[in-house]
Design a protein around this motif. Structure first.
Motif, PDB file in Angstrom:
ATOM      1  N   VAL A  70       0.873  -1.180   0.000  1.00 58.46           N
ATOM      2  CA  VAL A  70       0.000   0.000   0.000  1.00 58.46           C
ATOM      3  C   VAL A  70       0.903   1.221   0.000  1.00 58.46           C
ATOM      4  O   VAL A  70       1.658   1.436   0.942  1.00 58.46           O
ATOM      5  CB  VAL A  70      -0.913   0.030   1.242  1.00 58.46           C
ATOM      6  N   LYS A  71       0.823   2.019  -1.064  1.00 61.93           N
ATOM      7  CA  LYS A  71       1.617   3.256  -1.141  1.00 61.93           C
ATOM      8  C   LYS A  71       0.742   4.428  -0.743  1.00 61.93           C
ATOM      9  O   LYS A  71      -0.409   4.517  -1.137  1.00 61.93           O
ATOM     10  CB  LYS A  71       2.165   3.443  -2.552  1.00 61.93           C
ATOM     11  N   HIS A  72       1.306   5.324   0.029  1.00 65.37           N
ATOM     12  CA  HIS A  72       0.612   6.550   0.415  1.00 65.37           C
ATOM     13  C   HIS A  72       1.626   7.682   0.409  1.00 65.37           C
ATOM     14  O   HIS A  72       2.812   7.454   0.173  1.00 65.37           O
ATOM     15  CB  HIS A  72      -0.080   6.393   1.783  1.00 65.37           C
ATOM     16  N   ARG A  73       1.163   8.878   0.654  1.00 65.23           N
ATOM     17  CA  ARG A  73       2.045  10.037   0.485  1.00 65.23           C
ATOM     18  C   ARG A  73       3.212  10.070   1.463  1.00 65.23           C
ATOM     19  O   ARG A  73       4.186  10.788   1.248  1.00 65.23           O
ATOM     20  CB  ARG A  73       1.245  11.328   0.541  1.00 65.23           C
ATOM     21  N   PHE A  74       3.149   9.328   2.553  1.00 66.34           N
ATOM     22  CA  PHE A  74       4.226   9.348   3.541  1.00 66.34           C
ATOM     23  C   PHE A  74       5.086   8.089   3.521  1.00 66.34           C
ATOM     24  O   PHE A  74       5.931   7.919   4.380  1.00 66.34           O
ATOM     25  CB  PHE A  74       3.647   9.555   4.941  1.00 66.34           C
ATOM     26  N   GLY A  75       4.852   7.201   2.573  1.00 70.74           N
ATOM     27  CA  GLY A  75       5.647   5.984   2.501  1.00 70.74           C
ATOM     28  C   GLY A  75       4.829   4.800   2.028  1.00 70.74           C
ATOM     29  O   GLY A  75       4.069   4.905   1.081  1.00 70.74           O
ATOM     30  N   ALA A  76       4.983   3.685   2.727  1.00 66.84           N
ATOM     31  CA  ALA A  76       4.293   2.472   2.312  1.00 66.84           C
ATOM     32  C   ALA A  76       3.975   1.599   3.518  1.00 66.84           C
ATOM     33  O   ALA A  76       4.665   1.658   4.541  1.00 66.84           O
ATOM     34  CB  ALA A  76       5.138   1.697   1.317  1.00 66.84           C
ATOM     35  N   TRP A  77       2.938   0.805   3.381  1.00 64.15           N
ATOM     36  CA  TRP A  77       2.514  -0.209   4.342  1.00 64.15           C
ATOM     37  C   TRP A  77       2.237  -1.465   3.561  1.00 64.15           C
ATOM     38  O   TRP A  77       2.471  -1.536   2.363  1.00 64.15           O
ATOM     39  CB  TRP A  77       1.215   0.190   5.037  1.00 64.15           C
ATOM     40  N   VAL A  78       1.672  -2.425   4.265  1.00 58.67           N
ATOM     41  CA  VAL A  78       1.120  -3.592   3.592  1.00 58.67           C
ATOM     42  C   VAL A  78      -0.292  -3.809   4.122  1.00 58.67           C
ATOM     43  O   VAL A  78      -0.617  -3.425   5.249  1.00 58.67           O
ATOM     44  CB  VAL A  78       1.960  -4.869   3.799  1.00 58.67           C
ATOM     45  N   GLU A  79      -1.135  -4.379   3.274  1.00 56.27           N
ATOM     46  CA  GLU A  79      -2.443  -4.813   3.736  1.00 56.27           C
ATOM     47  C   GLU A  79      -2.403  -6.335   3.736  1.00 56.27           C
ATOM     48  O   GLU A  79      -2.081  -6.957   2.725  1.00 56.27           O
ATOM     49  CB  GLU A  79      -3.583  -4.311   2.859  1.00 56.27           C
ATOM     50  N   VAL A  80      -2.683  -6.903   4.881  1.00 52.93           N
ATOM     51  CA  VAL A  80      -2.597  -8.342   5.084  1.00 52.93           C
ATOM     52  C   VAL A  80      -3.997  -8.937   5.011  1.00 52.93           C
ATOM     53  O   VAL A  80      -4.950  -8.386   5.555  1.00 52.93           O
ATOM     54  CB  VAL A  80      -1.957  -8.644   6.460  1.00 52.93           C
ATOM     55  N   TYR A  81      -4.099 -10.083   4.328  1.00 53.06           N
ATOM     56  CA  TYR A  81      -5.372 -10.793   4.177  1.00 53.06           C
ATOM     57  C   TYR A  81      -5.251 -12.165   4.844  1.00 53.06           C
ATOM     58  O   TYR A  81      -4.675 -13.084   4.253  1.00 53.06           O
ATOM     59  CB  TYR A  81      -5.729 -10.946   2.699  1.00 53.06           C
ATOM     60  N   PRO A  82      -5.786 -12.302   6.066  1.00 49.87           N
ATOM     61  CA  PRO A  82      -5.700 -13.600   6.747  1.00 49.87           C
ATOM     62  C   PRO A  82      -6.373 -14.695   5.923  1.00 49.87           C
ATOM     63  O   PRO A  82      -7.491 -14.525   5.446  1.00 49.87           O
ATOM     64  CB  PRO A  82      -6.447 -13.377   8.063  1.00 49.87           C
ATOM     65  N   GLU A  83      -5.653 -15.780   5.738  1.00 52.53           N
ATOM     66  CA  GLU A  83      -6.123 -16.929   4.967  1.00 52.53           C
ATOM     67  C   GLU A  83      -6.588 -16.536   3.564  1.00 52.53           C
ATOM     68  O   GLU A  83      -7.466 -17.157   2.987  1.00 52.53           O
ATOM     69  CB  GLU A  83      -7.232 -17.660   5.731  1.00 52.53           C
ATOM     70  N   GLY A  84      -6.004 -15.460   3.027  1.00 47.64           N
ATOM     71  CA  GLY A  84      -6.304 -15.013   1.667  1.00 47.64           C
ATOM     72  C   GLY A  84      -7.648 -14.345   1.501  1.00 47.64           C
ATOM     73  O   GLY A  84      -8.067 -14.066   0.380  1.00 47.64           O
ATOM     74  N   ASP A  85      -8.342 -14.026   2.593  1.00 47.17           N
ATOM     75  CA  ASP A  85      -9.672 -13.415   2.536  1.00 47.17           C
ATOM     76  C   ASP A  85      -9.544 -11.892   2.465  1.00 47.17           C
ATOM     77  O   ASP A  85      -9.251 -11.234   3.473  1.00 47.17           O
ATOM     78  CB  ASP A  85     -10.491 -13.829   3.759  1.00 47.17           C
ATOM     79  N   VAL A  86      -9.769 -11.331   1.286  1.00 43.89           N
ATOM     80  CA  VAL A  86      -9.604  -9.892   1.056  1.00 43.89           C
ATOM     81  C   VAL A  86     -10.563  -9.068   1.907  1.00 43.89           C
ATOM     82  O   VAL A  86     -10.252  -7.950   2.300  1.00 43.89           O
ATOM     83  CB  VAL A  86      -9.781  -9.580  -0.453  1.00 43.89           C
ATOM     84  N   SER A  87     -11.716  -9.616   2.245  1.00 42.07           N
ATOM     85  CA  SER A  87     -12.699  -8.864   3.038  1.00 42.07           C
ATOM     86  C   SER A  87     -12.248  -8.678   4.483  1.00 42.07           C
ATOM     87  O   SER A  87     -12.788  -7.832   5.193  1.00 42.07           O
ATOM     88  CB  SER A  87     -14.059  -9.565   3.004  1.00 42.07           C
ATOM     89  N   LYS A  88     -11.255  -9.434   4.943  1.00 37.14           N
ATOM     90  CA  LYS A  88     -10.772  -9.329   6.325  1.00 37.14           C
ATOM     91  C   LYS A  88      -9.419  -8.624   6.402  1.00 37.14           C
ATOM     92  O   LYS A  88      -8.698  -8.761   7.383  1.00 37.14           O
ATOM     93  CB  LYS A  88     -10.659 -10.718   6.953  1.00 37.14           C
ATOM     94  N   GLY A  89      -9.064  -7.867   5.369  1.00 34.45           N
ATOM     95  CA  GLY A  89      -7.760  -7.224   5.310  1.00 34.45           C
ATOM     96  C   GLY A  89      -7.563  -6.178   6.383  1.00 34.45           C
ATOM     97  O   GLY A  89      -8.500  -5.518   6.819  1.00 34.45           O
ATOM     98  N   TYR A  90      -6.319  -6.044   6.822  1.00 35.21           N
ATOM     99  CA  TYR A  90      -5.951  -4.995   7.769  1.00 35.21           C
ATOM    100  C   TYR A  90      -4.535  -4.517   7.430  1.00 35.21           C
ATOM    101  O   TYR A  90      -3.756  -5.210   6.806  1.00 35.21           O
ATOM    102  CB  TYR A  90      -6.049  -5.486   9.219  1.00 35.21           C
ATOM    103  N   PHE A  91      -4.252  -3.278   7.842  1.00 33.45           N
ATOM    104  CA  PHE A  91      -2.984  -2.648   7.507  1.00 33.45           C
ATOM    105  C   PHE A  91      -1.940  -2.918   8.584  1.00 33.45           C
ATOM    106  O   PHE A  91      -2.242  -2.934   9.771  1.00 33.45           O
ATOM    107  CB  PHE A  91      -3.159  -1.135   7.347  1.00 33.45           C
TER     108      PHE A  91
END
Length: 185
Positions: free
Chosen positions: A157-178
């Protein structure tokens, strides 16, 4: 400031005037702060090829919304919307987009290319857990709060102040968190 300007020897009208000035200054600071927060709020989380881009309200030009279709022609007050982009098929328009990207304004800043994400579109581009675990070992990110355990996938995840990651537990995109890990370092 109230204690500094208070003097029992001052006439009541002078104290009212002084406190009114202080109140006006505080109200102005509050209005400016609210304006700054509103302008810098995340407006869209845009999926572009293999990453998510956070676009804030201030990143847009007002004329860009004139070309966008509904509901992408305005910014939501209820939080960022997740969208995907549709690349133009017209060669001339693609060339304009390339030159615009070189000058700093890439496709994620053009709401006219926004559309809803198709089923499985993000899942097809996620990275495996092992890749993030390797990055974490190299950069000693294992102790970052929220670092995932078990089976997961992720996207940068790119944003104006750098980068993060969005993690999807067990590959479930609806449960993603940063998680505050920069995968590009």
């Amino acid at each position: 400031m109230s204690l500094v300007i208070y003097n029992p020897a001052k006439p009541k009208s002078e104290l009212v005037r002084d406190y009114s000035v202080i109140g006006l200054i505080q109200l102005s600071a509050l209005v400016y702060g609210l304006y700054a927060v509103a302008e810098s709020r995340p407006a869209y989380i845009v999926f572009v090829k293999d990453r998510l881009e956070v676009v804030t309200a201030i990143d847009f030009d007002s004329e860009d919304f004139a070309e966008a279709s509904d509901p992408y022609n305005q910014i939501s007050w209820l939080g960022p919307r997740r969208v995907c982009v549709e690349y133009p098929t017209d060669p001339e328009e693609r060339n304009e987009l390339v030159f615009s990207a070189v000058s700093g304004k890439d496709i994620q800043l053009f709401p006219k290319y926004y559309r809803g994400c198709k089923s499985g579109e993000l899942e097809a581009k996620v990275y495996p857990a092992q890749q993030l675990k390797s990055i974490a070992q190299l950069k000693s990110y294992n102790f970052v709060e929220g670092f995932p355990t078990g089976d997961f996938t992720w996207l940068p995840v790119k944003h104006r102040f750098g980068a993060w990651v969005e993690v999807y537990p067990e590959g479930d995109v609806s449960k993603g968190y940063f998680v505050d890990i920069n995968p590009f370092e």
